[in-house]
Scaffold this motif. Structure first.
Motif, short mmCIF file in Angstrom:
data_model
loop_
_atom_site.label_atom_id
_atom_site.label_comp_id
_atom_site.label_asym_id
_atom_site.label_seq_id
_atom_site.Cartn_x
_atom_site.Cartn_y
_atom_site.Cartn_z
N ALA B 33 0.84 -1.21 0.00
CA ALA B 33 0.00 0.00 0.00
C ALA B 33 0.87 1.26 0.00
CB ALA B 33 -0.93 -0.01 1.21
N TYR B 36 2.32 1.69 -3.40
CA TYR B 36 1.27 2.18 -4.31
C TYR B 36 1.17 3.70 -4.23
CZ TYR B 36 -3.42 3.08 -6.15
OH TYR B 36 -4.49 3.57 -6.85
N CYS B 37 1.21 4.24 -3.01
CA CYS B 37 1.12 5.70 -2.83
C CYS B 37 2.32 6.41 -3.48
CB CYS B 37 1.04 6.06 -1.36
SG CYS B 37 -0.47 5.51 -0.57
N TRP B 42 2.23 10.79 -4.99
CA TRP B 42 1.61 11.57 -3.91
C TRP B 42 2.59 11.97 -2.82
CZ3 TRP B 42 -2.78 7.42 -3.21
CH2 TRP B 42 -3.66 7.50 -4.30
N PRO B 50 -1.42 5.02 3.83
CA PRO B 50 -2.49 4.84 2.84
C PRO B 50 -3.84 5.07 3.51
CG PRO B 50 -0.98 2.97 2.90
CD PRO B 50 -0.71 3.78 4.13
N VAL B 51 -4.68 5.85 2.87
CA VAL B 51 -5.94 6.27 3.50
C VAL B 51 -7.12 5.52 2.88
CG1 VAL B 51 -7.40 8.24 4.08
CG2 VAL B 51 -4.93 8.55 3.86
N SER B 52 -7.97 4.99 3.74
CA SER B 52 -9.20 4.33 3.29
C SER B 52 -10.39 5.18 3.76
CB SER B 52 -9.28 2.94 3.90
OG SER B 52 -9.19 3.06 5.31
N THR B 53 -11.57 4.86 3.26
CA THR B 53 -12.75 5.63 3.65
C THR B 53 -13.02 5.60 5.16
OG1 THR B 53 -13.68 5.33 1.46
CG2 THR B 53 -15.23 5.90 3.21
N PRO B 54 -12.88 4.45 5.83
CA PRO B 54 -13.12 4.50 7.30
C PRO B 54 -12.18 5.48 8.02
CG PRO B 54 -13.09 2.23 6.53
CD PRO B 54 -12.67 3.07 5.36
N THR B 85 -10.45 16.65 0.82
CA THR B 85 -9.09 16.48 0.27
C THR B 85 -8.04 16.82 1.33
OG1 THR B 85 -9.94 17.06 -1.90
CG2 THR B 85 -7.57 17.17 -1.62
N ILE B 88 -7.77 13.82 3.65
CA ILE B 88 -7.02 12.69 3.09
C ILE B 88 -5.51 12.97 3.21
CG2 ILE B 88 -6.49 11.39 0.98
CD1 ILE B 88 -9.42 11.95 0.09
N ASN B 89 -5.11 14.19 2.90
CA ASN B 89 -3.69 14.53 2.99
C ASN B 89 -3.20 14.52 4.43
OD1 ASN B 89 -2.39 15.31 0.24
ND2 ASN B 89 -4.48 16.11 0.14
N MET B 92 -2.74 10.95 5.36
CA MET B 92 -1.55 10.43 4.68
C MET B 92 -0.28 10.90 5.38
SD MET B 92 -2.04 10.49 0.54
CE MET B 92 -1.14 11.98 0.55
N ASN B 170 -0.40 17.95 -3.44
CA ASN B 170 -1.43 17.13 -4.09
C ASN B 170 -2.68 17.91 -4.50
OD1 ASN B 170 -0.03 14.60 -3.99
ND2 ASN B 170 -0.38 14.59 -1.78
N ALA B 171 -3.15 18.77 -3.62
CA ALA B 171 -4.40 19.47 -3.93
C ALA B 171 -4.14 20.69 -4.82
CB ALA B 171 -5.10 19.90 -2.64
#
Lengths: 183, 365
Positions: B33, B36-37, B42, B50-54, B85, B88-89, B92, B170-171
């Motif tokens: 993971a 992948y980032c 990123w 790595p960030v998930s929805t939960p 956003t 998420i950052n 991360m 990122n944003a």
């Protein structure tokens, strides 16, 4: 099914982002044109652009108007763009010799082009990647501008004039439909 | 196992029990993971969480703000950032969910500054955010308020500025060598977050100078080009020490315009020495405003006549004229940070100007 890894880049584009910005129609010649110098206040930008302007007066009998950028680091506000469009047939801007001002020169160029005014932006060759990235963000990937060797700020008066003379053909090429100068 | 402490905030905790191998997360999956980032572009160079929805939901649950609310815009690049956003950052970057209101306040404070909105993130100076935290949130979240004020070793101090850096990357899409054009940049960029040592400061908290009173938790932020230490544990005379600050503030290499701004991050020992001499913050500021600068000659021999002018692009004031470089208290904010164990302070070079505005930390009601 595992959770997806979330994307941190967001999908929010502000109103400044443009889908595609058209390039202005070019005149065949600069003969008698109204030329606007948009001076970004960086060191030596004024003598550099003034010398380019003087050479154009000599060669093409142009009429010059000059103004300084409100803030070298960011694109000009809408009202300034409107005035530049009203007052000039073509615009020359620069000298982009820093991170934000080179990008801003490219951004001003793209905006003025879309408003119908051909632009020759002059940046130093250290900032090609950032000018290209900004032009692409503004909907004009591959946007053409003129470059001169970095640095400009520390040049003597004579050297500034030499540089201005060297970039002149590229500037004329960018502003007219003659050739593809500055590509 | 050895008694490694996972982060400084846990330094006072008991040694953790050995993990149960059946309960431990899968390291191979975690590594995939993280890679992948990296592959998505990123990362700032260090591993990301790595960030998930939960996890995102836990961040969003700490604020009353709508996830779609726009909290910052960079007009010149045509990008906005919304709460989702930013969250998420922040996740991360390694923040805990409960840090998110501080991230929001820090980002708000920074984006109020003209220097940050006006091209600072793209600048050849490569300036770093300096984030200053005041109020009870410092203890609640385990900020370092004592020794090693500029880090590392403490999770909130390190991850909150990193979150700001990741938002910019990122944003806003500002990547090194492309829209970010730092010549050398500032060491420790995206890692400078100072929690003021209010407990050992003789003066009012910094946030009060920025308009947030009553001990409310608040964040102030600016961009800095670097910082230079003043180590003076050599004299009982406070005016000698002030002269030492004056000398560092006037260093010509850091001056590019007629006026400049510096923040004094005073160690408790220096601050208390000045206070014991009867000086308020304003007295320290005024003493240095009056005296910080150099003669025209000193600028000229370094080729910087254009700095020794009354106004931007004005004429050189001449060899013998004293050129003052600080025009008022806004140009020299004073913060107290670090341990009371040596007389070592920092002169922080501000990129452009700092309004000093403090933004309250707003937690979910």
């Amino acid at each position: 099914m595992p959770n997806a890894i979330l994307d941190p880049t967001g999908s929010v584009k502000s109103k400044a982002a443009k889908a595609a910005a058209p390039r202005a129609h070019r005149p065949a010649s600069l003969k008698g044109a109204r030329v606007g110098l948009l001076i970004n206040t960086k060191q030596n930008a004024r003598p550099f652009l003034e010398e380019v302007g003087r050479l154009l007066e000599e060669k093409y009998d142009v009429t010059l108007t000059k103004r300084t950028k409100v803030n070298f680091a960011v694109p000009e506000p809408d009202e300034v763009i409107k005035e530049l469009v009203a007052d000039n047939d073509v615009v020359i801007t620069g000298v982009g010799d820093c991170g934000s001002c080179s990008a801003a020169a490219a951004a001003d160029g793209v905006v003025l082009e879309a408003a119908g005014v051909p632009v020759a932006a002059i940046i130093t060759d250290s900032f090609i990647p950032t000018a290209d990235a900004m032009a692409a963000l503004r909907g004009a990937p591959g946007y053409k501008y003129a470059t001169t060797a970095h640095p400009v700020a520390v040049l003597t008066e004579d050297k500034v004039k030499e540089r201005a003379a060297q970039v002149l053909d590229d500037v004329v090429g960018l502003l007219t439909d003659q050739g593809n100068g500055g590509a | 196992m050895t008694a490694d402490v996972p982060d400084g905030a846990a330094a006072d905790d008991a040694v953790p029990a050995a993990p149960d191998p059946d309960e431990a997360p899968d390291p191979d999956e975690a590594q995939r993971a993280i890679e992948y980032c990296y592959e998505q572009g990123w990362s700032d160079g260090l591993p990301l969480v790595p960030v998930s929805t939960p996890l995102l939901d836990r961040f969003l649950a700490t604020t009353d703000k709508d996830p779609d609310e726009i909290i910052g815009s960079l007009e010149q690049v045509g990008r906005d950032v919304d709460v989702r956003t930013a969250a998420i950052n922040a996740a991360m970057a390694g923040c805990k969910p409960e840090y998110f209101p501080v991230v929001l306040a820090a980002f708000d404070a920074l984006m109020r500054e003209r220097a940050a909105r006006g091209g600072g993130f793209q600048s050849t100076s490569g300036p770093a955010p300096l984030i200053v935290v005041n109020g009870p949130i410092r203890q609640e979240l385990g900020f370092n308020t004592a020794g090693g004020a500029f880090g590392p070793g403490f999770r909130p101090n390190m991850t909150i500025p990193r979150a700001v850096g990741l938002i910019v990357r990122n944003a806003f899409g500002i990547h090194p060598h492309v829209l970010e054009q730092a010549t050398q940049g500032v060491p420790g960029r995206w890692s400078i977050c100072v929690a003021e040592n209010e407990e050992e400061s003789p003066w009012e908290p910094f946030a009060e100078n920025g308009g947030v009173t009553g001990g409310v938790s608040a964040v102030s932020a600016t961009l800095t080009r670097t910082m230079e230490f003043v180590d003076n544990r050599h004299t009982p005379n406070h005016e000698d020490v002030l002269r030492d600050f004056q000398d560092t503030i006037g260093r010509i290499g850091s001056l590019i315009f007629p006026q400049t701004s510096v923040a004094l991050v005073l160690c408790p020992e220096h601050a208390q020495m000045f206070a014991a001499a009867g000086m308020s913050k304003a007295d320290v500021q005024n003493w240095l405003i009056e005296r910080s600068g150099r003669t025209g000659r000193e600028f000229r021999v370094m080729g910087k006549e254009s700095v020794a002018t009354k106004t931007f692009h004005g004429p050189f004031e001449g060899d013998d004229a004293f050129h003052a470089i600080l025009s008022g208290p806004k140009q020299i904010p004073v913060i107290v940070a670090g341990a009371k164990n040596a007389a070592i302070s920092m002169v922080v070079r501000i990129f452009g100007e700092w309004s000093g505005t403090a933004v309250p930390v707003v937690e979910k009601k």
